[in-house]
Design a protein around this motif. Structure first.
Motif, short mmCIF file in Angstrom:
data_model
loop_
_atom_site.label_atom_id
_atom_site.label_comp_id
_atom_site.label_asym_id
_atom_site.label_seq_id
_atom_site.Cartn_x
_atom_site.Cartn_y
_atom_site.Cartn_z
N LEU A 138 10.61 -11.37 20.05
CA LEU A 138 11.52 -12.48 19.69
C LEU A 138 12.97 -12.00 19.71
O LEU A 138 13.86 -12.70 20.18
CB LEU A 138 11.20 -13.01 18.29
CG LEU A 138 10.16 -14.12 18.16
CD1 LEU A 138 10.07 -14.55 16.70
CD2 LEU A 138 10.48 -15.33 19.05
N GLU A 139 13.18 -10.82 19.19
CA GLU A 139 14.54 -10.26 19.19
C GLU A 139 14.99 -10.01 20.63
O GLU A 139 16.15 -10.25 20.99
CB GLU A 139 14.57 -8.95 18.39
CG GLU A 139 15.97 -8.38 18.16
CD GLU A 139 16.39 -7.36 19.20
OE1 GLU A 139 17.60 -7.14 19.35
OE2 GLU A 139 15.51 -6.77 19.87
N ARG B 136 19.95 -18.30 15.94
CA ARG B 136 19.50 -17.37 16.97
C ARG B 136 17.97 -17.32 17.03
O ARG B 136 17.35 -17.38 18.10
CB ARG B 136 20.02 -16.00 16.58
CG ARG B 136 20.33 -15.12 17.72
CD ARG B 136 20.98 -13.87 17.18
NE ARG B 136 22.40 -13.86 17.37
CZ ARG B 136 23.29 -13.52 16.44
NH1 ARG B 136 22.90 -13.19 15.22
NH2 ARG B 136 24.56 -13.51 16.72
N ILE C 148 14.04 -11.72 23.26
CA ILE C 148 14.34 -13.04 23.84
C ILE C 148 15.72 -13.52 23.37
O ILE C 148 16.54 -13.98 24.17
CB ILE C 148 13.23 -14.05 23.47
CG1 ILE C 148 11.94 -13.69 24.22
CG2 ILE C 148 13.66 -15.48 23.78
CD1 ILE C 148 10.69 -14.43 23.72
N ALA C 149 15.98 -13.35 22.09
CA ALA C 149 17.28 -13.77 21.55
C ALA C 149 18.42 -12.98 22.19
O ALA C 149 19.48 -13.53 22.50
CB ALA C 149 17.29 -13.60 20.02
N TRP D 34 17.71 -8.17 13.59
CA TRP D 34 18.77 -8.37 14.60
C TRP D 34 20.00 -7.53 14.24
O TRP D 34 20.57 -6.83 15.06
CB TRP D 34 19.12 -9.86 14.71
CG TRP D 34 20.30 -10.12 15.59
CD1 TRP D 34 21.62 -10.09 15.23
CD2 TRP D 34 20.28 -10.41 16.99
NE1 TRP D 34 22.42 -10.35 16.32
CE2 TRP D 34 21.62 -10.55 17.41
CE3 TRP D 34 19.25 -10.58 17.93
CZ2 TRP D 34 21.97 -10.85 18.72
CZ3 TRP D 34 19.60 -10.88 19.24
CH2 TRP D 34 20.95 -11.01 19.63
N ARG E 233 16.57 -20.63 18.30
CA ARG E 233 16.68 -20.79 19.75
C ARG E 233 15.60 -19.96 20.47
O ARG E 233 15.01 -20.41 21.45
CB ARG E 233 18.09 -20.36 20.21
CG ARG E 233 18.25 -20.42 21.72
CD ARG E 233 19.66 -20.75 22.17
NE ARG E 233 20.50 -19.59 22.26
CZ ARG E 233 21.28 -19.28 23.32
NH1 ARG E 233 21.33 -20.09 24.37
NH2 ARG E 233 22.01 -18.21 23.30
N ALA E 234 15.34 -18.77 19.98
CA ALA E 234 14.31 -17.92 20.61
C ALA E 234 12.93 -18.58 20.48
O ALA E 234 12.17 -18.65 21.46
CB ALA E 234 14.31 -16.53 19.98
N GLN F 39 18.98 -14.29 25.67
CA GLN F 39 19.71 -15.56 25.64
C GLN F 39 21.20 -15.35 25.42
O GLN F 39 22.04 -15.96 26.06
CB GLN F 39 19.13 -16.46 24.53
CG GLN F 39 17.71 -16.92 24.84
CD GLN F 39 17.04 -17.66 23.69
OE1 GLN F 39 17.25 -17.30 22.52
NE2 GLN F 39 16.23 -18.64 24.01
#
Ligand code: 26V
Length: 790
Positions: free
Chosen positions: A536-537, A692, A539-540, A736, A695-696, A543
């Protein structure tokens, strides 16, 4: 040893053990010849060790483990014996490359993960310390399955390490024991319905500098009546060998589940099979030298590696009471004097318990014995009822605890939690029983052998004493402030990263940038280990890189590897998501030079040896309170990869030793985790609070990574936004932040190298030599038999 002698030994084995002419020998032939030549030297040390143990009538340690995740043995053997230069030169003389030859050996993957690898490190340290010891386990025909990916999904295929001859073992047809299952029990004995032989295979395990060698004895199933001539003559060819096939089933395959308790009849048979064979063998060896069974606790220490060998307790009592006529209570006392138990997990779903009907059908006499032990314990402690029985189940943790002299956890945090959670009641009755022995890893395999560049630099700086005494690494601390030295340290890492990049290109066709930060998470796939937090991190980050591709990003390579239990659906979905996300991210031209993601298939010990020396950042991101210790975390720290991690397991102790300034800490503590979980809609709140993160998750939910099947990850998304038991969303924001902190330091090469080098210099305490010394002193009362002057 003069080089020519060793070279001759290799050629002699090639000729007479393998029947090959050097001109026609394959890499396999040379590998076998080298293995036999090395083995001869090991055998000399082995026999000397055995003779010395007998002569001293020393106390022996017996390490009972369902798993030994050994990996390859040849390079370890060569290096521990100091034969590396000779071996290299000899092979070069025949036009061969040492690395090609040693990497031809298949991994012995007789384990699932941390627990099995710990057992293998312990065997090496026991030998390096000259502690007289035996490892006992199962000689699985098929180790942990081979993993591949099909369209990003995990596929499993059988593993076949024994398809080629295995040069390290000695079959011992004379060491066999007849074991029973089923049938009927009386108050004094047992008439099993079915019998099988356990036959021994011995592998010598040599320690550092070849000063001592112990035995790893693995049991294999054999039929009592392997071949039925009558059936064969009647033309029933398959039925004629049925008995043999059935007996061999018992040691056929390692169960690949390490996340849930499975309760299968074959599993309990495996557990009894190897535990009983080992106890028979231990008693046979004891009785060959001693007449008084009362001496057993002073000559024998048995360590149960988790509850898988717990049935060794009732079996020992049965052999003392039923077979040798010892008073029952005395038999229990003797057993308690010998047995100790290590707990490796607090996850309730992984704590073993057996259905009493199944248990009673297979081991009726043992069930009676357990009830009698349990009743005696309840009578002795009437105030608080704690039982190894209840709800129709036999609870192996409670049983192991009651029958143990010492019970240990594997990190300080874990041991503390054992006292307040799973063993709260038993601990209050026996407050002296639970102790801590923080895990460790063998520095020979996990630094000296797997990272020759770093090993050479360290030896050049402080001499080679550190290999047998890892805390000497601390002498490196002042050198870390020497810019020249630090550059040499960094150059080793750069070279390792370049070598890894070449291998990833060759083996997987993926181009990596060795300048980027190599951010690595390698371990079994499990929700509590939170590989999904990492992706997930990722992907963020992707982005955000797309939003501002020209910003000053720290380039990253995210590497994942690890297997999921075949029946663990959620873990397999995590693998699929990582592979899907990797495909999309790696194909994105705007971020291509800044971010790459790869999931390397078929993780094993040898892959870890390749990856860890080439890592910059170590991902140890489990939900606090869930990872008992971790041992990968120690390997990374030693090899100069700072941790991004939670206050979980041995991370806590690593941070204490390497210093908070050399560790990227994030996330909730174990106490905070419990509190957070009690908050209603905690996940929805966490997602709403971090755009953040939202959005992910939205990208995953909308099918950005699964365009052909938009709802593919509905399960993961619903979990993360709903129950989120492992608090991925609650820890995301701080994770993050920690990752960006790491980015910032990484751009300052000198600052990063210093941090990495401080990790190496200050993690010497995590040697399994230190751990084993702890077990010897606090649990076993065993002594080193190494000659002090040698
Ligand atoms: C669990 C189970 C559950 C029942 C079925 C068979 C089976 C087989 C293996 C396991 C493994 C769980 C225990 C384990 O591997 N624990 C790990 O032990 C490491 C060494 O102490 C430690 O570093 C890890 O944190 C811990 O997860």
């Amino acid at each position: 040893m003069p080089p020519k002698d060793f070279r001759d030994a290799i050629v002699t084995h090639l000729t007479y053990s393998l029947g090959k002419d050097p001109d026609h020998a394959t890499v396999f032939d040379w590998r076998m010849a080298l293995s036999f030549a090395v083995r001869d030297r090991i055998v000399d040390a082995w026999m000397a060790s055995t003779r010395r143990t007998y002569a001293k009538d020393a106390k022996r340690v017996y390490y009972l483990s369902m798993e030994f995740l050994i990996g390859r043995l040849l390079e370890d053997g060569v290096i521990n014996l100091g034969l590396e230069d000779e071996a290299r030169r000899a092979l070069e003389g025949f036009g061969l490359n040492f690395t090609d030859v040693v990497t031809d050996e298949p991994d012995a993957a007789l384990g699932n993960g941390g627990l099995g690898r710990l057992a293998a490190c312990f065997m090496e340290s026991l030998s390096s310390l000259g502690c007289p010891a035996f490892g006992y386990g199962i000689r699985y025909e098929h180790g942990l399955f081979r993993q591949s990916f099909e369209n990003g999904r995990q596929m499993e295929a059988p593993e076949t390490w024994l398809q080629q001859p295995h040069p390290w073992e000695f079959e011992r047809p004379e060491a066999r024991f007849l074991l029973g299952f089923g049938g009927t029990a009386t108050a004094t004995g047992w008439t099993p319905a079915e019998t099988v032989y356990a036959e021994a295979y011995d592998t010598p395990i040599v320690g550092w500098q070849g000063r001592w060698a112990n035995t790893l004895r693995l049991w294999s199933g054999r039929a009592v009546d392997p071949f039925n001539l009558e059936k064969f003559n009647a033309g029933e060819f398959t039925a004629a060998t049925e008995g043999e096939a059935l007996a061999r089933t018992i040691s056929r395959v390692l169960y690949p589940e390490d996340s849930t308790e499975i309760g299968k009849a074959l599993r309990i048979k495996q557990e009894y099979f190897f535990s009983a064979a080992s106890v028979h063998d231990i008693l046979r060896r004891f009785e060959a030298e001693h007449a008084d069974l009362g001496l057993l606790p002073s000559k024998v220490a048995i360590q149960l590696n988790d509850t898988h060998p717990a049935i060794a307790g009732p079996e020992l009592i049965r052999l003392l009471h039923d077979a040798r006529g010892m008073d029952f209570d005395e038999a229990v006392r003797i057993a308690q004097g010998c047995l100790n138990y290590t707990n490796h997990t607090l996850l309730p779903e992984a704590l073993e318990s057996w259905d009493e009907t199944l248990f009673g059908e297979l081991l009726p006499r043992h069930l009676q014995i357990i009830d009698r032990v349990d009743a005696a314990h309840a009578k002795a402690h009437p105030k608080r009822k704690v039982s190894a029985r209840g709800d129709g189940r036999v609870k192996m943790g409670e049983l192991s605890f009651i029958l143990a002299n010492r019970v240990n956890g594997v990190s300080a945090l874990h041991t503390g939690l054992m006292k307040t959670t799973v063993f709260k009641d038993l601990n209050s009755l026996h407050p002296e029983k639970i102790i801590n022995e923080t895990n460790g890893v063998t520095p020979r395999r996990w630094l000296h052998n797997c990272n020759p560049g770093l090993s050479a630099l360290i030896t050049d700086t402080i001499g080679d004493g550190w290999i047998g005494d890892l805390e000497q690494l601390e002498i490196l601390v002042p050198h870390v402030d020497d810019a020249g030295w630090l550059e040499r340290y960094a150059a080793v890492k750069t070279a390792n990263k370049a070598a890894l990049s070449d291998w990833v290109m060759d083996a997987h066709g993926l181009k990596l940038d060795p300048q980027a930060m190599f951010d690595v998470q390698i371990k079994r796939i499990h929700e509590y280990k939170r590989q999904h937090l990492n992706i997930l991190e990722t992907i963020a980050l992707w982005q955000e890189m797309k939003d501002t591709p020209n910003a000053d990003w720290t380039p990253r390579v995210k590497l994942f590897a690890g297997k999921a239990a075949p029946g663990y659906f959620f873990a397999k979905e995590i693998i699929h998501l990582i592979n899907d996300a990797a495909a999309v991210i790696n194909a994105d031209k705007t971020t291509n030079d800044k971010l790459k993601v790869a999931f390397l298939p078929n993780y094993n010990v040898s892959m870890a040896e390749r990856l860890i020396p080439a890592s910059d950042l170590s991902e140890q991101i489990s939900t606090a309170g869930k990872e008992a210790s971790g041992t990968g975390n120690m390997k990374f720290a030693l090899n100069g990869a700072p941790t991004v991690g939670t206050l979980d397991g041995a991370n806590v102790e690593i941070r204490e030793r390497v210093g908070a300034e050399n560790f990227f800490l994030f996330g909730m503590t174990a106490d905070e985790v419990e509190a957070r979980r009690a908050i209603k809609n905690h996940a929805a709140k966490a997602v709403a609070a971090d755009p953040r993160l939202k959005r992910a998750i939205d990208a995953v939910a909308k099918g950005v990574f699964s365009p052909g099947e938009k709802a593919r990850y509905k399960g993961i998304v619903d979990n993360l936004t709903g129950p989120d038991y492992f608090l991925v969303t609650s820890d995301f924001t701080d994770y993050w932040r920690a990752q960006r902190d790491a980015d910032a330091v990484f751009t300052d090469t000198a600052a990063w190298s210093k941090m990495a080098a401080m990790n190496t210099a200050l993690s010497g305490w995590f040697s399994s030599d230190r751990t084993i010394r702890g077990y010897m002193a606090d649990i076993w009362g065993a002594e080193s038999l190494l000659e002090k002057d040698a």
